[in-house]
Motif scaffolding. Structure first.
Motif, PDB file in Angstrom:
ATOM      1  N   TYR A  29       0.828  -1.211   0.000  1.00  0.00           N
ATOM      2  CA  TYR A  29       0.000   0.000   0.000  1.00  0.00           C
ATOM      3  C   TYR A  29       0.858   1.255   0.000  1.00  0.00           C
ATOM      4  O   TYR A  29       1.998   1.230   0.466  1.00  0.00           O
ATOM      5  CB  TYR A  29      -0.918   0.013   1.226  1.00  0.00           C
ATOM      6  N   LEU A  30       0.281   2.317  -0.532  1.00  0.00           N
ATOM      7  CA  LEU A  30       0.931   3.622  -0.420  1.00  0.00           C
ATOM      8  C   LEU A  30      -0.116   4.687  -0.144  1.00  0.00           C
ATOM      9  O   LEU A  30      -1.282   4.532  -0.498  1.00  0.00           O
ATOM     10  CB  LEU A  30       1.769   3.952  -1.646  1.00  0.00           C
ATOM     11  N   VAL A  74      -0.440   8.760  -0.820  1.00  0.00           N
ATOM     12  CA  VAL A  74       0.103   9.977  -1.431  1.00  0.00           C
ATOM     13  C   VAL A  74      -0.536  11.162  -0.730  1.00  0.00           C
ATOM     14  O   VAL A  74      -1.762  11.269  -0.687  1.00  0.00           O
ATOM     15  CB  VAL A  74      -0.226  10.047  -2.935  1.00  0.00           C
ATOM     16  N   VAL A 122       5.017  10.447  -0.045  1.00  0.00           N
ATOM     17  CA  VAL A 122       4.445   9.130  -0.322  1.00  0.00           C
ATOM     18  C   VAL A 122       4.983   8.177   0.729  1.00  0.00           C
ATOM     19  O   VAL A 122       6.199   8.029   0.879  1.00  0.00           O
ATOM     20  CB  VAL A 122       4.819   8.618  -1.733  1.00  0.00           C
ATOM     21  N   TYR A 156       4.868   4.227   2.278  1.00  0.00           N
ATOM     22  CA  TYR A 156       4.637   2.868   1.787  1.00  0.00           C
ATOM     23  C   TYR A 156       4.465   1.913   2.961  1.00  0.00           C
ATOM     24  O   TYR A 156       5.234   1.984   3.937  1.00  0.00           O
ATOM     25  CB  TYR A 156       5.815   2.414   0.920  1.00  0.00           C
ATOM     26  N   VAL A 182      -5.128   6.983  -0.921  1.00  0.00           N
ATOM     27  CA  VAL A 182      -4.630   5.713  -0.388  1.00  0.00           C
ATOM     28  C   VAL A 182      -4.875   4.635  -1.431  1.00  0.00           C
ATOM     29  O   VAL A 182      -6.005   4.465  -1.906  1.00  0.00           O
ATOM     30  CB  VAL A 182      -5.337   5.355   0.930  1.00  0.00           C
ATOM     31  N   ALA A 183      -3.815   3.915  -1.790  1.00  0.00           N
ATOM     32  CA  ALA A 183      -3.910   3.024  -2.946  1.00  0.00           C
ATOM     33  C   ALA A 183      -3.112   1.740  -2.752  1.00  0.00           C
ATOM     34  O   ALA A 183      -2.132   1.704  -2.015  1.00  0.00           O
ATOM     35  CB  ALA A 183      -3.409   3.759  -4.195  1.00  0.00           C
ATOM     36  N   LYS A 184      -3.570   0.703  -3.428  1.00  0.00           N
ATOM     37  CA  LYS A 184      -2.931  -0.608  -3.365  1.00  0.00           C
ATOM     38  C   LYS A 184      -2.061  -0.792  -4.612  1.00  0.00           C
ATOM     39  O   LYS A 184      -2.565  -0.709  -5.740  1.00  0.00           O
ATOM     40  CB  LYS A 184      -4.023  -1.673  -3.342  1.00  0.00           C
ATOM     41  N   LYS A 199      -3.985   1.217  -7.381  1.00  0.00           N
ATOM     42  CA  LYS A 199      -5.417   1.481  -7.499  1.00  0.00           C
ATOM     43  C   LYS A 199      -5.894   2.179  -6.228  1.00  0.00           C
ATOM     44  O   LYS A 199      -5.738   1.636  -5.126  1.00  0.00           O
ATOM     45  CB  LYS A 199      -6.145   0.145  -7.658  1.00  0.00           C
ATOM     46  N   ARG A 240      -9.278   4.900  -1.429  1.00  0.00           N
ATOM     47  CA  ARG A 240      -9.822   5.887  -0.498  1.00  0.00           C
ATOM     48  C   ARG A 240      -9.101   7.203  -0.749  1.00  0.00           C
ATOM     49  O   ARG A 240      -7.896   7.205  -1.020  1.00  0.00           O
ATOM     50  CB  ARG A 240      -9.529   5.391   0.928  1.00  0.00           C
TER      51      ARG A 240
END
Lengths: 117, 117
Positions: free
Chosen positions: A20-21, A23, A68, A70, A105-107, B107, B110
């Motif tokens: 996950y990250l 930004v 960012v 991680y 928030v992103a995978k 992706k 949120r």
């Protein structure tokens, strides 16, 4: 959320997905009183979160800042998000330091890195 | 990948998830010949990709640069990734402009934004 004081600067590496990250893009106000100390404290705190992988930060002087962060999985991010000291810092950020910001928030599904031979 | 010439600077907004983002973190070489023109051309090209949502860029002088590009879906990102002119620019980047870089494609699950009242 880094003062980039270590040399040489290297981007956080491409971990094996999924991870996950978050930004965090910011424009700051004129009032940056206390920001540096809080920022340093947050950098220290986040390192204790199990599953924290690292952080990249860049700041165009007087303009946009991007951080960012991680994390190995969503749980690690939830733990960081729920941290009481972090939440207090966010509240102070909205009250004093940020003109505006966006959080995404992103995978991560794919990643790669390059280093000059 | 922006020269941040427009004022005032504002982060790309929090779109309704899901959407995609690509985080590109770079450390540049001393040789930046041609970088500015290519960068401007890439910014122009990416705007033509259907589903392109916007781009954030920050550059700590002499240190780390971060570009985050946002896309409505994976297809938009694939189209940008496959663009011939973009691929040629990437190749030149590896040959000349980048000391190292990392790309994370993710992706968004949120997001939220804040603007000072």
């Amino acid at each position: 959320m880094s003062d980039q004081s270590e040399a040489p600067v290297t981007p956080v590496e491409a971990y094996e997905p999924p991870y996950y990250l978050a930004v965090f893009t910011t424009v700051r106000t004129q009032d940056q009183n206390g920001y540096g100390e809080t920022n340093a404290r947050m950098e220290e705190l986040v390192r204790d979160i199990p599953g924290y992988l690292g952080m990249d930060h860049a700041q165009t002087p007087g303009e946009l800042g991007i951080t960012v962060a991680y994390f190995r999985d969503a749980d690690a991010l939830t733990e960081w998000r729920s941290n009481a000291e972090h939440r207090a810092a966010q509240q102070r950020g909205r009250a004093e330091w940020y003109q505006n910001y966006t959080l995404h928030v992103a995978k991560v599904e794919r990643s790669h890195g390059f280093t000059r031979p």
